[in-house]
Scaffold this motif. Structure first.
Motif, PDB file in Angstrom:
ATOM      1  N   LYS A 129       0.546  -4.403  -3.293  1.00  0.00           N
ATOM      2  CA  LYS A 129       0.173  -2.740  -2.512  1.00  0.00           C
ATOM      3  C   LYS A 129       0.997  -2.889  -1.351  1.00  0.00           C
ATOM      4  CE  LYS A 129      -4.737  -2.607  -4.116  1.00  0.00           C
ATOM      5  NZ  LYS A 129      -6.063  -4.064  -3.881  1.00  0.00           N
ATOM      6  N   PRO A 130       1.089  -1.194  -1.211  1.00  0.00           N
ATOM      7  CA  PRO A 130       2.211  -1.045  -0.524  1.00  0.00           C
ATOM      8  C   PRO A 130       1.306  -1.197   1.067  1.00  0.00           C
ATOM      9  CG  PRO A 130       1.826   1.190  -1.407  1.00  0.00           C
ATOM     10  CD  PRO A 130       0.662  -0.602  -2.061  1.00  0.00           C
ATOM     11  N   LEU A 131       1.901  -1.975   2.147  1.00  0.00           N
ATOM     12  CA  LEU A 131       1.409  -2.269   3.684  1.00  0.00           C
ATOM     13  C   LEU A 131       2.309  -1.168   4.472  1.00  0.00           C
ATOM     14  CD1 LEU A 131       2.418  -5.489   3.552  1.00  0.00           C
ATOM     15  CD2 LEU A 131       0.928  -5.362   2.834  1.00  0.00           C
ATOM     16  N   GLU A 132       0.706  -0.946   4.834  1.00  0.00           N
ATOM     17  CA  GLU A 132       0.736   0.699   6.075  1.00  0.00           C
ATOM     18  C   GLU A 132       1.642  -0.448   7.473  1.00  0.00           C
ATOM     19  OE1 GLU A 132      -2.618   2.890   6.630  1.00  0.00           O
ATOM     20  OE2 GLU A 132      -2.079   1.413   8.911  1.00  0.00           O
ATOM     21  N   LEU A 133       2.467   1.012   7.481  1.00  0.00           N
ATOM     22  CA  LEU A 133       3.386   0.179   8.797  1.00  0.00           C
ATOM     23  C   LEU A 133       3.908   1.659   9.642  1.00  0.00           C
ATOM     24  CD1 LEU A 133       6.775  -0.614   9.718  1.00  0.00           C
ATOM     25  CD2 LEU A 133       7.176   0.078   7.122  1.00  0.00           C
TER      26      LEU A 133
END
Lengths: 359, 362
Positions: A281-285
């Motif tokens: 899944k995409p990660l938050e940054l």
């Protein structure tokens, strides 16, 4: 009508495959091509069990075609070579890793970066000349010589198998991103197959190594056995705060969803965070620390063949192998369950030659 | 949170326009500047660029502002006085000051000419100086700055063009150089066509790149190609155009400061490509990591530039005739200019004609 896997190619082969998204492996008869002029035939002795194998078996990434025989950490002995093969002889110990073919003409291939070739063929689960590739949970493999590497004489074959994937996956970015300057500080996030090898490479490069992990109970082993210099529990806010801005590099091997923010905070100015963990899944940054600290996040995907050979030679010189648990082929499903729970120190390796018997 | 700065009466009277509160509305403001110390350079401000960061600071959007706040960090003017130990400048020289007015001068970053990354760097406007007073920026008639933070403006750059180079210019020049995106023949993308974006196009062209502008506004295409010299233009909201350009860019300079998806930008990069973020985006973004892994791509950021690099940048700009596109405005237009800036309604930088229009109020 399509030929069955057993008959579509000339040579009979045997391995264990998954047939559906349960991922359960069981005996499987299939076939391989004849040994061509540029090919090397390898009797498989050992094959490492990589987390990618598990993802593929369960179709976590959505592109699995069943039946699939996984395995891309192959170590074995050469049984046949084609007439154009000069680098290898019958009896040599060799390795086969993540890819078995690439276009050989694009810019990436010409720069020994086959792993970025848009037409690369994976060792398993890839379409290949009308059939599909099957991997190292099997008795033998036939591979173009370009994609075979010489295995160092002084390294044990079983403990060396994981180097073909886990090893190169951390070695390649460490070299590319310049994470090899002696005295610098490397953080290794995640302590599994990739992470434990990263510690060993880090120490061999002369770095100070800190393991970053959610599990405090891994500390003693990380320091006493694997040689890490220190251990940071990422769930301890005070310890994380005290470590902010102290690391030159971080290798992030974590494949579960996680926030990059705490890891970015650990980096110094111009610090580099390299991600190899393949989270689904995409990660938050937040870009702010990148802008304010000129930090970078880089990706990396295993390695090219020249680099894989270089990595193995480096391991031979520094006596680096993986810490493994050797299993029989018929223990593979239990091993997969344990791998899913990260219950292994730190790589399962299948003793293929001694436990894969044809029914 | 916004705070009141320590108000000190310095010896030299100064006049400018300041925001008094987070409304950001500017109005005439009398204040004072310090005596010209032995290492200081004092200059009459003739022009000052309006940067979007001025607006962020005037409205305390970053929570770090001190009021009253005189914005402005793209100053250009003529030296009026130099301290006894100043070596690089003399009265009459054309000089400028950019985003930084001070740093600790002793840390590793400062020693490496990376004052812009010093943990104690001081912004030219709305920040706390080493003596506890508030820094007042360039929407004012004069400036006093330590010689180290003053930039010489080359003779062939008219002063009205110099200011925007000192912030917008170096902000794009620095990462193009640092990340190796300055080699001739590379294909560089520029996302966003505002103050930073238009400078990125010009510098990238000066480095010999093939430049693609990536924008949400189709009506900017003609100007981007015919006037700014971009080689091509891509509408980022058009999936077909994006698909057609997948894997074509060696580097992307992303100047957009609003939240926007990273995935299309990363997809436009070739393998080993680099996406450099310059916009200050406060909200978190989604990073699909596998896209970095599959192509060994890099996501990085960069912030203005150090002083040595700023001087190098402006010298390069002089040599290669890289100049900002500006709209020169009188000081009493500044609030309107800020409102237009919010809407992106400027090609591509407002510059205040301080010398001719900033008069002290009676």
């Amino acid at each position: 009508m399509a030929k069955s896997p057993e008959t579509e190619l000339p040579l009979k082969a045997f391995g264990w495959a998954a047939r559906d998204t349960s991922g359960t492996l069981s005996p499987f008869h299939f076939s391989r091509r004849e040994n061509g002029d540029d090919d090397v035939s390898v009797k498989i002795l050992y094959c490492g069990v990589c987390h990618s194998d598990l993802h593929t078996l369960k179709n976590d990434w959505g592109f699995t075609t069943y039946p699939v025989v996984p395995g891309h950490e192959i170590v074995g002995v050469v049984t046949k070579v084609g007439i154009n093969v000069k680098k290898f002889r019958v009896g040599d110990n060799v390795g086969v890793g993540v890819i078995v073919e690439s276009c050989q003409t694009c810019e990436n291939c010409n720069q020994d970066l086959e792993q970025y070739c848009p037409k690369l063929v994976f060792t398993y689960n890839s379409p290949y000349k009308g059939t599909r590739t099957h991997g190292g949970y099997s008795d033998f493999v036939v591979v173009h010589q370009r994609y075979v590497v010489q295995f160092p004489d002084n390294l044990p074959l079983d403990a060396g198998a994981p180097l073909l994937r886990a090893g190169i996956t951390v070695y390649s970015p460490m070299k590319y991103y310049g994470m090899t300057e002696p005295g610098k500080h490397l953080g290794v996030a995640g302590l599994g197959g990739l992470g434990h090898v990263a510690i060993k490479f880090g120490k061999a490069f002369g770095l100070k190594v800190t393991v970053i992990s959610t599990s405090p109970n891994k500390e003693t082993e990380a320091i006493d056995k694997l040689g890490a210099d220190s251990f940071l529990v990422s769930k301890d806010p005070e310890k994380m705060k005290a470590a902010m801005g102290t690391m030159d590099y971080i290798i992030d091997t974590i494949s579960a969803a996680h926030s990059l923010m705490p890891l970015l905070g650990l980096l110094k100015l111009n610090g580099k965070l390299v991600t190899v963990g393949l989270p689904s899944k995409p990660l938050e940054l937040s870009v702010f620390p990148l802008v304010a600290g000129r930090k970078l996040i880089g990706g990396s995907n295993f390695g090219g063949l020249k680099e894989t050979q270089e990595m193995l030679d480096f391991c031979g010189k520094h006596n680096i192998t993986a810490d493994i648990e050797l299993i029989r082929m018929d223990e593979i499903n239990t091993a997969m369950e344990r791998l899913h729970k990260a219950d292994v120190k730190y790589r399962f390796v299948i003793d293929v030659a001694n436990s894969l018997s044809s029914l | 949170m916004a705070t009141e700065g320590k108000v000190v009466e310095h010896p030299k009277k100064a006049f400018g326009w300041a925001a008094r509160d987070p409304s950001g509305v500017l109005s005439p403001f009398n204040f004072s500047r310090r005596e010209t110390g032995e290492k200081d350079v004092a200059f009459k401000v003739l022009y000052c660029g309006i940067c979007h960061s001025d607006l962020h600071m005037a409205m305390n959007e970053w929570g770090t502002s001190f009021y009253p706040l005189v914005p402005g960090h793209e100053l250009a003017g003529i030296v009026t006085e130099v301290g006894s130990k100043v070596e690089k400048f003399k009265v009459g020289d054309k000089v400028g000051v950019g985003y930084l007015i001070d740093s600790c001068r002793s840390c590793q970053d400062c020693n490496d000419n990376l004052e812009n990354y010093c943990p104690k760097f001081v912004v030219t406007c709305g920040a706390k100086y080493r003596d506890g007073t508030v820094t007042y920026g360039g929407y004012s008639d004069s400036m006093v700055a330590d010689e180290h933070f003053v930039i010489r403006i080359p003779d062939n750059i008219p002063l009205e063009f110099a200011g925007p180079l000192l912030c917008a210019g170096v902000t794009v020049y620095s990462p193009l150089r640092f990340f190796g995106l300055d080699k001739p023949g590379l294909h560089i993308g520029v996302v966003g066509l505002g103050g930073l974006g238009h400078m990125a196009v010009k510098f990238a062209k000066a480095f010999g790149a093939n430049v693609t502008v990536i924008s949400t506004s189709p009506n900017k295409e003609k100007e981007a190609i015919e006037h700014l010299g971009a080689d091509s233009f891509l509408i980022s909201s058009d999936p077909k155009q994006i698909q057609g350009a997948i894997g074509t860019l060696d580097g992307i300079i992303d100047t957009v400061s609003a939240v926007h998806p990273l995935l299309p930008m990363i997809g436009l990069l070739k393998s080993h490509g680099k996406l450099i973020m310059l916009g200050v985006i406060v909200q978190p973004l989604q990073l699909p990591e596998y896209t970095l892994i599959q192509g060994r791509k890099i996501l990085a950021g960069s912030q203005v530039g150090g002083l040595k690099e700023t001087q190098e940048m402006i010298n390069f700009a002089a040599e290669h005739n890289v100049k900002p596109d500006m709209e020169v405005v009188p000081i009493d237009y500044v609030n309107t200019a800020m409102q237009r800036l919010v809407k992106g309604d400027v090609k591509y930088r407002f510059v205040i004609d301080i010398g001719n229009t900033l008069k002290p109020s009676s």
